[in-house]
Design an enzyme around this catalytic site. Structure first.
Site, PDB file in Angstrom:
ATOM      1  N   ASP A 233      34.347  34.438  38.219  1.00 21.22           N
ATOM      2  CA  ASP A 233      33.876  34.725  39.368  1.00 21.22           C
ATOM      3  C   ASP A 233      33.607  33.721  40.182  1.00 21.22           C
ATOM      4  OD1 ASP A 233      32.963  35.890  41.700  1.00 21.22           O
ATOM      5  OD2 ASP A 233      31.014  36.723  40.626  1.00 21.22           O
ATOM      6  N   LYS A 240      31.416  30.710  45.994  1.00 20.47           N
ATOM      7  CA  LYS A 240      30.085  30.290  45.518  1.00 20.47           C
ATOM      8  C   LYS A 240      30.212  28.577  45.763  1.00 20.47           C
ATOM      9  CE  LYS A 240      29.634  33.356  41.671  1.00 20.47           C
ATOM     10  NZ  LYS A 240      28.281  34.229  41.954  1.00 20.47           N
ATOM     11  N   ASP A 251      30.752  35.706  33.359  1.00 16.98           N
ATOM     12  CA  ASP A 251      30.291  36.695  34.218  1.00 16.98           C
ATOM     13  C   ASP A 251      31.183  37.954  33.485  1.00 16.98           C
ATOM     14  OD1 ASP A 251      28.963  37.731  36.154  1.00 16.98           O
ATOM     15  OD2 ASP A 251      30.759  37.572  37.763  1.00 16.98           O
ATOM     16  N   GLU A 312      30.842  41.704  43.599  1.00 13.81           N
ATOM     17  CA  GLU A 312      31.936  42.472  43.073  1.00 13.81           C
ATOM     18  C   GLU A 312      31.616  43.322  41.755  1.00 13.81           C
ATOM     19  OE1 GLU A 312      31.401  39.747  40.038  1.00 13.81           O
ATOM     20  OE2 GLU A 312      31.319  39.355  42.295  1.00 13.81           O
ATOM     21  N   ARG A 314      29.144  45.623  40.844  1.00 12.11           N
ATOM     22  CA  ARG A 314      28.659  46.945  41.483  1.00 12.11           C
ATOM     23  C   ARG A 314      29.953  47.635  41.665  1.00 12.11           C
ATOM     24  NH1 ARG A 314      24.757  44.679  45.695  1.00 12.11           N
ATOM     25  NH2 ARG A 314      24.853  43.047  44.042  1.00 12.11           N
TER      26      ARG A 314
END
Length: 407
Positions: A233, A240, A251, A312, A314
């Site tokens: 991620d 990020k 992740d 992302e 959820r």
């Protein structure tokens, strides 16, 4: 595949204690004092002792597994030692947590040139009740599942691609005798899995949804485990910063933990129907990636305005949970995810956060954490009060509100 089993045996087997192996005794001081060695055993033994505290605070494991893990990691074994025997002297009720703690301490993934793997035997000496053969088998399988979980979480995304993860999961399911379903790439979009597809469409390998099913005859209830499997991620277009991106290979740890739990339960002959749903994707950047302001459609048919591409998890879980409820008809759904860094501000580094719709289930999860050493603490569950925070003027909801809480 690397052998992931740690041998768990019923103790005591003091005839096998020699200077050729490193020996670590661990237990509460009162328990350790009950062990008696004759002169011959003492002369032939190369052992260390870890004394665990008998007192604890309310939200600490009853067996103080965090102390055992720390002390084992800090213990300096003899140079070039490849064989270790950890002898746990404990109450029967503490054996599961202590074995799990040892299994976590010796990970499998490595790429050092001169790495020498450690052969670990865990010997369990229960002072109040003997382990049965079934207990030993369960503890061995549990230790193997924990190490599988850790190996997958430690493997970087250039090795554990979405394709490789699917391959690993299906292979584990086949070994367990379970049925499997794989929906992958463009087929996800055709079948309505908009959350998983759109999160993973920019990745170097395609997103996928994997279901492993254990359906024994006579089952009367149905459980589903739904895991977030983001193999890397970077945050997507809301990328990020460098210090927050390092470690994002993990992740997918929620899905790996549920894969390990599923394997342990099936091996233990879980009597109810059990399904594992893995939502696998890589959240990356390309011209095809999710953009802020995009609107996507989930498997449920509900639409979501993308306000944060780094929220992302959820989205993929929404598809997985809906599938578990509507297709698998699961009555009990457990999802696990590295969902938000905000968790650390709420429950800290040692306690996972649990959000549950039923008070009774929440209490059972917290109690299970205290028993197993996988500590958890409740979060507020009040969706009726917080749903307004995800208001979107163009879709059924947005996926993040950037902290602008609505009144």
């Amino acid at each position: 595949m690397t052998d992931e089993r740690i041998c768990v045996i019923k103790g005591p087997t003091t005839d096998k204690l020699t200077k050729d192996n490193a020996i670590v005794f661990a237990g509460q001081c009162a328990m350790l004092r009950k062990i008696k060695f004759d002169a011959t055993m003492s002369a032939n033994m190369n052992g260390l002792f870890i004394s665990l505290p008998s007192r604890r605070s309310r939200y600490t494991s009853r067996s103080n597994t965090h102390v055992l893990a720390k002390e084992l990691k800090d213990t300096k074994l003899p140079e070039n030692c490849t064989d270790l025997r950890v002898i746990l002297v404990c109450e029967y009720s503490h054996s599961l947590a202590l074995v799990s703690s040892v299994a976590r301490t010796y990970p499998l993934y490595h790429r050092q040139k001169d790495f020498v793997p450690m052969n670990v035997v865990i010997e369990v000496v229960c002072m109040d009740k003997d382990l049965t053969g079934a207990d030993v088998s369960m503890l061995t399988d549990l230790a193997a599942s924990i190490r599988t979980t850790a190996r997958l979480a430690d493997t970087p995304a250039n090795e554990l691609t979405t394709d490789k993860y699917v391959e690993e999961a299906v292979a584990i399911g086949k070994k367990l005798g379970c049925t499997s379903l794989v929906i992958k790439g463009e087929e996800l979009l055709k079948k309505g899995f908009g959350g998983i597809y759109h999160v993973g469409k920019a990745g170097p390998t395609p997103p996928a949804f994997v279901v492993l099913s254990h359906e024994p005859s006579g089952a009367k209830d149905t459980f589903a485990l739904v895991g977030k499997g983001i193999v890397y991620d970077c945050g997507g277009m809301h990328i990020k910063t460098s210090n927050h991106m390092l470690g994002m290979k993990r992740d997918m740890a929620g899905s790996a933990a549920l894969l390990g739990a599923f394997a342990a339960l099936v091996k233990a002959k879980f009597s109810e129907s059990l399904h594992l749903c893995l939502c696998i994707a890589e959240n990356n950047i390309s011209p095809a990636a999710n953009k802020p302001d995009d609107v996507i459609t989930l498997l449920s048919g509900r639409t979501v305005e993308i306000t944060n591409t780094d929220a992302e998890g959820r989205l993929v879980l929404a598809d997985g949970v809906f599938y578990a409820r509507s297709v698998l008809k699961a009555k009990h759904i457990i999802n696990m995810a590295t969902l938000t860094g905000s968790q650390a501000y709420m429950t800290g580094k040692t306690h996972a956060a649990v959000m549950c719709s039923q008070e009774e289930s929440e209490e059972k999860i917290v109690s299970a954490g205290l028993l197993s050493g996988d500590l958890v603490h409740p979060m507020i569950y009040a969706p009726d009060m917080h749903a307004i925070d995800l208001y979107s003027p163009v879709a059924d909801m947005n996926n993040a509100n950037w902290g602008d809480v609505q009144n």
